[in-house]
Design a protein around this motif. Structure first.
Motif, PDB file in Angstrom:
ATOM      1  N   VAL A   1      89.602   5.816  13.536  1.00 14.55           N
ATOM      2  CA  VAL A   1      90.461   6.764  14.256  1.00 14.55           C
ATOM      3  C   VAL A   1      90.099   8.186  13.816  1.00 14.55           C
ATOM      4  CG1 VAL A   1      92.811   7.465  14.829  1.00 14.55           C
ATOM      5  CG2 VAL A   1      92.323   5.065  14.288  1.00 14.55           C
ATOM      6  N   ARG A   2      89.398   8.908  14.699  1.00 11.89           N
ATOM      7  CA  ARG A   2      89.028  10.294  14.410  1.00 11.89           C
ATOM      8  C   ARG A   2      89.624  11.256  15.425  1.00 11.89           C
ATOM      9  NH1 ARG A   2      82.593   9.400  13.030  1.00 11.89           N
ATOM     10  NH2 ARG A   2      82.874   8.442  10.975  1.00 11.89           N
ATOM     11  N   ILE A   3      90.541  10.761  16.238  1.00 15.89           N
ATOM     12  CA  ILE A   3      91.238  11.604  17.206  1.00 15.89           C
ATOM     13  C   ILE A   3      92.734  11.394  17.023  1.00 15.89           C
ATOM     14  CG2 ILE A   3      89.399  11.691  18.934  1.00 15.89           C
ATOM     15  CD1 ILE A   3      90.707   9.380  20.336  1.00 15.89           C
TER      16      ILE A   3
ATOM     17  N   VAL B   1      96.240   7.807  24.932  1.00 15.62           N
ATOM     18  CA  VAL B   1      96.233   9.213  25.339  1.00 15.62           C
ATOM     19  C   VAL B   1      96.275  10.071  24.083  1.00 15.62           C
ATOM     20  CG1 VAL B   1      97.380  10.978  26.719  1.00 15.62           C
ATOM     21  CG2 VAL B   1      97.493   8.569  27.429  1.00 15.62           C
ATOM     22  N   ASP B   2      95.332  11.026  23.978  1.00 12.81           N
ATOM     23  CA  ASP B   2      95.334  11.894  22.798  1.00 12.81           C
ATOM     24  C   ASP B   2      96.127  13.169  23.079  1.00 12.81           C
ATOM     25  OD1 ASP B   2      93.733  13.642  24.243  1.00 12.81           O
ATOM     26  OD2 ASP B   2      91.897  13.184  23.149  1.00 12.81           O
ATOM     27  N   GLU B   3      96.169  14.065  22.094  1.00 12.16           N
ATOM     28  CA  GLU B   3      97.011  15.263  22.194  1.00 12.16           C
ATOM     29  C   GLU B   3      96.490  16.265  23.221  1.00 12.16           C
ATOM     30  OE1 GLU B   3      97.457  16.833  18.267  1.00 12.16           O
ATOM     31  OE2 GLU B   3      99.055  15.421  17.755  1.00 12.16           O
ATOM     32  N   GLU B   4      95.238  16.091  23.675  1.00 17.40           N
ATOM     33  CA  GLU B   4      94.687  16.952  24.723  1.00 17.40           C
ATOM     34  C   GLU B   4      94.739  16.259  26.075  1.00 17.40           C
ATOM     35  OE1 GLU B   4      90.823  18.240  23.562  1.00 17.40           O
ATOM     36  OE2 GLU B   4      91.515  19.165  21.694  1.00 17.40           O
ATOM     37  N   ASP B   5      95.516  15.175  26.131  1.00 21.07           N
ATOM     38  CA  ASP B   5      95.718  14.396  27.355  1.00 21.07           C
ATOM     39  C   ASP B   5      94.442  13.746  27.872  1.00 21.07           C
ATOM     40  OD1 ASP B   5      98.485  14.656  27.581  1.00 21.07           O
ATOM     41  OD2 ASP B   5      98.313  16.606  28.560  1.00 21.07           O
ATOM     42  N   ARG B   6      93.474  13.530  26.990  1.00 27.04           N
ATOM     43  CA  ARG B   6      92.327  12.711  27.360  1.00 27.04           C
ATOM     44  C   ARG B   6      92.722  11.248  27.225  1.00 27.04           C
ATOM     45  NH1 ARG B   6      87.943  15.679  23.563  1.00 27.04           N
ATOM     46  NH2 ARG B   6      89.635  15.196  22.120  1.00 27.04           N
ATOM     47  N   ARG B   7      92.197  10.421  28.110  1.00 27.87           N
ATOM     48  CA  ARG B   7      92.601   9.021  28.168  1.00 27.87           C
ATOM     49  C   ARG B   7      91.426   8.121  27.807  1.00 27.87           C
ATOM     50  NH1 ARG B   7      97.403   8.943  31.158  1.00 27.87           N
ATOM     51  NH2 ARG B   7      97.184   6.762  31.770  1.00 27.87           N
ATOM     52  N   TYR B   8      91.727   7.107  27.006  1.00 31.59           N
ATOM     53  CA  TYR B   8      90.737   6.137  26.573  1.00 31.59           C
ATOM     54  C   TYR B   8      91.205   4.750  27.020  1.00 31.59           C
ATOM     55  CZ  TYR B   8      89.644  10.113  23.564  1.00 31.59           C
ATOM     56  OH  TYR B   8      89.349  11.362  23.089  1.00 31.59           O
TER      57      TYR B   8
ATOM     58  N   ILE C   1      95.958  10.367  18.419  1.00 29.58           N
ATOM     59  CA  ILE C   1      96.531   9.609  19.527  1.00 29.58           C
ATOM     60  C   ILE C   1      97.998   9.992  19.703  1.00 29.58           C
ATOM     61  CG2 ILE C   1      97.068   7.318  20.406  1.00 29.58           C
ATOM     62  CD1 ILE C   1      94.120   7.911  20.406  1.00 29.58           C
ATOM     63  N   LYS C   2      98.399  10.251  20.948  1.00 26.50           N
ATOM     64  CA  LYS C   2      99.777  10.614  21.247  1.00 26.50           C
ATOM     65  C   LYS C   2     100.621   9.379  21.589  1.00 26.50           C
ATOM     66  CE  LYS C   2     100.404  13.028  24.965  1.00 26.50           C
ATOM     67  NZ  LYS C   2     100.428  14.180  25.911  1.00 26.50           N
ATOM     68  N   ASN C   3     100.088   8.498  22.412  1.00 25.18           N
ATOM     69  CA  ASN C   3     100.795   7.250  22.735  1.00 25.18           C
ATOM     70  C   ASN C   3      99.803   6.220  23.247  1.00 25.18           C
ATOM     71  OD1 ASN C   3     100.579   7.553  25.736  1.00 25.18           O
ATOM     72  ND2 ASN C   3     101.959   9.264  25.382  1.00 25.18           N
ATOM     73  N   MET C   4     100.302   4.991  23.357  1.00 23.38           N
ATOM     74  CA  MET C   4      99.459   3.885  23.798  1.00 23.38           C
ATOM     75  C   MET C   4     100.281   2.964  24.685  1.00 23.38           C
ATOM     76  SD  MET C   4      97.225   1.180  21.512  1.00 23.38           S
ATOM     77  CE  MET C   4      98.644   0.640  20.543  1.00 23.38           C
ATOM     78  N   GLU C   5      99.682   2.530  25.804  1.00 21.87           N
ATOM     79  CA  GLU C   5     100.355   1.654  26.758  1.00 21.87           C
ATOM     80  C   GLU C   5      99.464   0.464  27.087  1.00 21.87           C
ATOM     81  OE1 GLU C   5     102.900   4.961  29.345  1.00 21.87           O
ATOM     82  OE2 GLU C   5     100.942   4.241  30.063  1.00 21.87           O
TER      83      GLU C   5
ATOM     84  N   MET D   1     103.140   2.028  21.586  1.00 23.74           N
ATOM     85  CA  MET D   1     103.166   2.898  20.417  1.00 23.74           C
ATOM     86  C   MET D   1     103.405   4.331  20.854  1.00 23.74           C
ATOM     87  SD  MET D   1      99.975   3.695  17.882  1.00 23.74           S
ATOM     88  CE  MET D   1      99.264   4.693  19.185  1.00 23.74           C
ATOM     89  N   ASP D   2     104.164   5.055  20.065  1.00 20.61           N
ATOM     90  CA  ASP D   2     104.408   6.476  20.292  1.00 20.61           C
ATOM     91  C   ASP D   2     104.151   7.195  18.980  1.00 20.61           C
ATOM     92  OD1 ASP D   2     105.136   8.942  21.146  1.00 20.61           O
ATOM     93  OD2 ASP D   2     107.267   8.517  21.377  1.00 20.61           O
ATOM     94  N   GLY D   3     103.021   7.899  18.901  1.00 17.01           N
ATOM     95  CA  GLY D   3     102.647   8.542  17.649  1.00 17.01           C
ATOM     96  C   GLY D   3     101.224   8.201  17.276  1.00 17.01           C
ATOM     97  N   ALA D   4     100.762   8.788  16.198  1.00 19.63           N
ATOM     98  CA  ALA D   4      99.360   8.655  15.800  1.00 19.63           C
ATOM     99  C   ALA D   4      99.160   7.478  14.847  1.00 19.63           C
ATOM    100  CB  ALA D   4      98.889   9.939  15.129  1.00 19.63           C
ATOM    101  N   PRO D   5      98.236   6.559  15.177  1.00 15.21           N
ATOM    102  CA  PRO D   5      97.920   5.468  14.251  1.00 15.21           C
ATOM    103  C   PRO D   5      96.923   5.937  13.198  1.00 15.21           C
ATOM    104  CG  PRO D   5      96.593   5.247  16.209  1.00 15.21           C
ATOM    105  CD  PRO D   5      97.467   6.465  16.423  1.00 15.21           C
TER     106      PRO D   5
END
Length: 289
Positions: free
Chosen positions: A185-187, A264-271, A189-193, A221-225
């Motif tokens: 984890v090098r980014i 979704v990361d803090e810059e709203d990029r989606r993985y 993460i804001k949330n996960m669905e 998940m809501d928050g950074a792992p």
């Protein structure tokens, strides 16, 4: 007769080279004439540089109104073959109006070029990147030469996850149980669905049509792992309007289901991480009275 044939020959040879052609990875592609050629591969924000060589036919000179090189990103629809839609266009002027008597070499450079899309050569559409050199003349038309190159789009090696679940086949009233492991984890993460997606395919070949629908969305998940963390997954299928999977029914259509993990990361990029599952119907046996 020789004069007539010679009149249609280009008055010069134009060669477009890349400065790091020997060391850069290359890929085989088919050009406009159907021949397979090797072209270099670049990534977005790289600098593209090299040289353009113009060599007039011996004993001839070229009067021109200027020499330029363009870096173009183009989309071509094969139903509208020969017409290109430019989404990237950069120009560098190589020479002012004048005359060329002998071989002349022009350096060129396009610094940190943003190329947002990956090259693609499909059945009905082509997305390509090309360097195009134009020698403008006031008569007999311009002289044009082009050189293709490929673009690959990727993301930095910044996120490794594993999605483990108990099985790959589920009945309509089943429960999906599994775990998500964060190995790198090098980014932030804001949330996960977790989504259940249904993909319906009809037709074949050029008449194929695919429709994807999101049937379920479940926040995990809501928050950074952090590295080494694991997130449990427990998703009941009963609340959702699912059908069994259908595999190429009478060569007319198919229905497939996928588990789609969205981060979704803090810059709203989606993985995304997607895996296919099979849905089936349990035979309901009559209960004894």
């Amino acid at each position: 007769m020789n004069y007539i044939v010679g009149a249609f020959k280009p008055p010069c040879d134009i060669a477009i080279t890349f400065s790091d052609a020997r060391s850069r990875k290359q890929i085989a592609v088919k050009n406009d004439s159907g021949r397979t050629v090797m072209v270099p591969i670049f990534q977005s924000l790289e600098t593209i540089s090299g040289e353009v060589s113009v060599a007039p036919v011996p004993g001839k000179r070229i009067e021109h109104l200027g020499v330029k090189i363009e870096l173009l990103g183009q989309i071509e629809l094969y139903l509208d073959r020969g017409k290109f839609y430019d989404f990237t266009s950069l120009v560098r002027e190589l020479d002012i109006p004048g005359e060329i008597y002998e071989r002349k070499t022009y350096p060129y450079e396009f610094s940190t070029v943003e190329m947002p899309y990956e090259s693609y050569n499909g059945t009905n559409v082509r997305l390509r990147y090309v360097l195009k050199v134009t020698i403008t003349r006031n008569y007999m038309g311009s002289i044009v030469e082009s050189r293709d190159f490929c673009m690959e789009v990727g993301i930095e090696d910044c996120l490794h996850i594993e999605f483990e679940y108990s099985k790959s086949k589920y009945h309509l009233k089943d429960v999906i149980i599994g775990k998500i492991y964060f190995l790198l984890v090098r980014i932030k993460i804001k949330n996960m669905e977790l989504e259940i997606r249904r993909r319906e395919s009809t037709g074949a070949g050029s008449n194929a049509y695919v429709e994807t629908e999101t049937l379920a969305k479940f926040e995990l998940m809501d928050g950074a792992p952090v590295r080494g963390e694991s997130i449990p997954v427990r998703l009941f299928l009963t609340p959702y309007e699912l059908t069994p999977s259908y595999r190429n029914i009478n060569n007319k259509f198919s229905v497939k289901y996928y588990l789609n993990l969205v981060l979704v990361d803090e810059e709203d990029r989606r993985y995304f991480k997607q895996q296919e599952i099979t849905i089936y119907r349990l035979l309901e046996t009559p209960q004894a009275s």
